[in-house]
Design an enzyme around this catalytic site. Structure first.
Site, PDB file in Angstrom:
ATOM      1  N   HIS A 151       0.806  -1.218   0.000  1.00 17.05           N
ATOM      2  CA  HIS A 151       0.000   0.000   0.000  1.00 17.05           C
ATOM      3  C   HIS A 151       0.834   1.260   0.000  1.00 17.05           C
ATOM      4  CE1 HIS A 151      -3.095  -2.914   0.376  1.00 17.05           C
ATOM      5  NE2 HIS A 151      -3.895  -1.988  -0.108  1.00 17.05           N
ATOM      6  N   GLU A 154     -11.064 -10.914  -6.456  1.00 16.62           N
ATOM      7  CA  GLU A 154      -9.640 -10.875  -6.104  1.00 16.62           C
ATOM      8  C   GLU A 154      -9.194 -12.157  -5.413  1.00 16.62           C
ATOM      9  OE1 GLU A 154      -8.862  -7.542  -3.514  1.00 16.62           O
ATOM     10  OE2 GLU A 154     -10.739  -7.790  -2.441  1.00 16.62           O
ATOM     11  N   ASP A 189      -4.516  -8.639  -5.262  1.00 10.46           N
ATOM     12  CA  ASP A 189      -4.739  -9.825  -4.437  1.00 10.46           C
ATOM     13  C   ASP A 189      -4.920 -11.071  -5.296  1.00 10.46           C
ATOM     14  OD1 ASP A 189      -4.521  -9.108  -1.701  1.00 10.46           O
ATOM     15  OD2 ASP A 189      -6.296  -7.863  -1.941  1.00 10.46           O
ATOM     16  N   CYS A 232      -9.496  -2.898 -11.160  1.00  9.43           N
ATOM     17  CA  CYS A 232      -8.984  -1.806 -10.328  1.00  9.43           C
ATOM     18  C   CYS A 232      -7.653  -2.158  -9.673  1.00  9.43           C
ATOM     19  CB  CYS A 232     -10.006  -1.390  -9.279  1.00  9.43           C
ATOM     20  SG  CYS A 232     -10.393  -2.706  -8.123  1.00  9.43           S
TER      21      CYS A 232
HETATM   22  C1  PEP Z   1      -6.561  -5.484  -5.408  1.00  8.33           C
HETATM   23  O1  PEP Z   1      -6.413  -6.397  -4.584  1.00  8.33           O
HETATM   24  O2  PEP Z   1      -6.249  -5.590  -6.615  1.00  8.33           O
HETATM   25  C2  PEP Z   1      -7.135  -4.201  -4.991  1.00  8.33           C
HETATM   26  C3  PEP Z   1      -7.413  -3.266  -5.871  1.00  8.33           C
HETATM   27  O3  PEP Z   1      -7.334  -3.991  -3.652  1.00  8.33           O
HETATM   28  P1  PEP Z   1      -6.175  -3.610  -2.600  1.00  8.33           P
HETATM   29  O4  PEP Z   1      -4.942  -3.306  -3.397  1.00  8.33           O
HETATM   30  O5  PEP Z   1      -6.687  -2.445  -1.829  1.00  8.33           O
HETATM   31  O6  PEP Z   1      -6.077  -4.866  -1.806  1.00  8.33           O
HETATM   32 MG    MG Z   2      -7.375  -6.322  -2.642  1.00  7.20          MG
END
Ligand code: PEP
Ligand code: MG
Length: 570
Positions: free
Chosen positions: A189, A431, A455, A502
């Site tokens: 993140h 995911e 994920d 996303c």
């Molecule tokens: C993902 O897992 O691709 C996603 C967009 O969610 P995060 O990165 O917040 O886990």
């Molecule tokens: Mg995710």
């Protein structure tokens, strides 16, 4: 030195080293009585924080601490409160003019030595506790003095072990022009946040990073992952030139924001943004975004010490809705757990946090928290085109249970005569591989899918997305991942529901044509990444994209797929 370039751009600036793994003696002497009393105060504050920290651990019932473990914590509190420790440290500060960091290191080292030399085995074993409390005090001291909460000078490049999502949110980043970390991977993140703020970043540099000192001059190339420490003038000139070229290209690409994202054969592609709060909305439209494909709502929960109330959350979502110019905004319900911890939630320490108690699993367990968030989102839906998205769905039962709770939230609002969009769309993140392979079942239950490749890759390939040692395995071009994505898109089309992506793959220029060829028409990414993807879309057609996809999906390995995509996309 080389790491993983995760947020593009070039920065040349001064290093500020944060929370180096081991506190070290600085040798800096105090100059006057004001500095001496400030040093004593910061020592006292650090001790209080350390005591508080241990008390919180002791009271955390979810940790199921044994009596022995509780006794260790009690001993540590006693040691921290020992007047002898304070007297020794204060003496170092007063008499020898040592700063608080150096005074603590020296006193702790001497005390550890004394305990290690004792006859009594029990007392000898206490030396580990002394070292431990010393580390705790030093951690809090350094947080006050040189932690991520400090104000930075302009042109700062932060060098850190890692940057947690909450650090990245609460940090004063006005003057920060780069991040470099020892740990982490492309989809940690810290990387995602650096990208959304448009700050060049390199992560996963490993132990080599320990050689950088504060005030070193650093060149950071977020595209190649290369960094240079104390470069000569020739290299500085070379990178200043590269930086000008890169920045000029970004400015040129940004001008595409007025141009619709349509392929040369007329297919309209939606380019949406990933955001974490209303402040990001300006950048969405500035970069030509068509709305918000992923609003990571959990980031609101991380900047605080307590759970936000329904009204506080309502304000937060409403601000985003009001700034959305009636474009769609997909609000993801809280995705905490894994690497996104809330200190005040006291989540249990787990063996496998990414496989554990997180996201929708917490919401379906702690339904009072879930309902509060849902009501706040629903109330905000009266102010913009909001949609609800559920993270970490692994199967149909979680969708059905969640929909029941959404219905309950709606009923409560109706009873109180509160306005909201009763036909708000509800979608899910795809995911987890089990969700991807049952996309045909799930498509009948929801209004849209959004593919979370960050994920999906980690679970499909069994590769921890945070672990830099195995990052070479973390690869969204792996045929297994591509087959899952292709299946999900196909099922969404067959059941006539929307499907977007996303995860970070949506922002990878090498993947754009491949995904278009699979039939993906909605991409969501950090806002600064939108112009470069739009540039690819408006200069290509679907026939080419389909051809590329057909060839790539027939290949047997990621290496071959990547080599092929490199050839056709550059
Ligand atoms: C993902 O897992 O691709 C996603 C967009 O969610 P995060 O990165 O917040 O886990
Ligand atoms: Mg995710």
């Amino acid at each position: 030195m080389k790491g993983i370039g995760v947020s593009p751009g070039i920065s040349i600036g001064k290093a500020v080293v944060i929370n180096s793994t081991k506190a070290a003696l600085t040798g800096v002497l105090l100059r006057n009585s004001a500095e001496i009393s400030a040093a004593v105060n910061s020592f006292d504050d650090a001790v209080s924080l350390a005591v508080k920290e241990i008390e919180i651990i002791g009271q955390n019932t979810t940790l199921n601490l044994t009596d022995d473990e509780l006794a260790i914590l009690e001993t540590q509190i006693e040691l921290l409160s020992d007047p002898q420790l304070r007297d020794d440290v204060v003496e170092q500060i007063n008499t020898n003019k040592k700063n608080a960091n150096d005074a603590v290191i020296e006193v702790i080292a001497t005390t550890v030595q004394i305990f290690q030399n004792m006859e009594d085995e029990y007392m000898r074993a206490r030396s580990a506790d002394i070292q431990d409390i010393g580390n705790r005090i030093l951690k809090h001291l350094n947080m006050q003095n040189q932690g991520l909460s400090q104000k930075f000078e302009s042109g700062t490049i932060i060098i850190a072990e890692d940057i947690s999502p909450s650090d990245a949110i609460t940090m004063d980043i006005k003057h920060v022009i780069g991040f470099i970390t020892r740990l982490g991977s492309k989809t940690s993140h810290a990387a995602i946040i650096a990208k959304s703020k448009g700050i060049p970043a390199i992560i996963g540099c490993g132990d080599d990073l320990n050689t950088i000192k504060s005030n070193d001059i650093v060149i950071l190339d977020g595209v190649t992952g290369l960094l240079f420490i104390n470069p000569d003038q020739q290299l500085v000139d070379e990178y200043s030139q590269k930086k000008s070229v890169y920045d000029a290209r970004q400015i040129r690409l940004k001008q595409l924001r007025q141009i619709p994202s349509i392929t040369t054969d007329g297919a309209a592609i939606q380019l949406l943004a990933n955001i974490s709060g209303a402040d990001d909305m300006e950048s969405v439209f500035d970069n030509g975004g068509d709305g918000v494909g992923l609003f990571r709502s959990e980031l609101l929960f991380m900047e605080r010490d307590t759970f936000p109330t329904e009204d506080e959350q309502f304000e937060f979502y409403k601000q985003v809705a009001l700034r959305s110019k009636n474009k769609p905004v997909i609000v993801r319900t809280i995705d905490i757990g894994g690497d996104k911890q809330l200190p005040y939630f006291n989540l249990p320490i787990e063996q496998n946090p990414f496989l554990g108690y997180r996201a929708i699993r917490i919401c379906l367990d702690r339904t009072e928290l879930f309902i509060t968030q849902l009501k706040a989102i629903l109330r905000a839906s009266a102010f913009g085109d909001l949609k609800i998205m559920l993270p970490m769905i692994s199967g149909v039962q979680e969708v059905r249970d969640s929909k029941k709770i959404i219905e309950q939230a709606k009923q409560e609002l109706l009873k109180d005569n509160i306005q909201f969009n009763n036909s708000i769309e509800v979608g899910i993140m795809i995911e987890i591989p089990s969700a991807a392979v049952t996309a045909d079942i799930l498509a009948k239950e929801v209004d849209f899918f959004s593919i979370g490749t960050n994920d999906l890759c980690q679970y499909t390939l069994a590769v921890d997305r945070m672990n830099e040692k195995i990052s070479y395995l973390y690869d969204h071009f792996n045929p297994a991942v591509l087959r899952l994505i292709n299946y999900v898109i196909g099922q969404a089309h067959q059941h006539k529901i929307h499907v977007a992506m996303c995860g970070e793959m949506a922002a990878d220029p090498m993947a754009t044509l491949l995904l278009l060829g699979m039939g993906l028409t909605e991409f969501s990414m950090s806002a600064p990444a939108i112009p470069a993807i739009k540039n690819i879309i408006i200069n290509n057609n679907l026939a080419t994209a389909k051809n590329i996809f057909n060839k790539a999906i027939a290949m047997d390995s990621s290496q071959n797929i990547v080599a092929y995509l490199q050839e056709v996309t550059t």
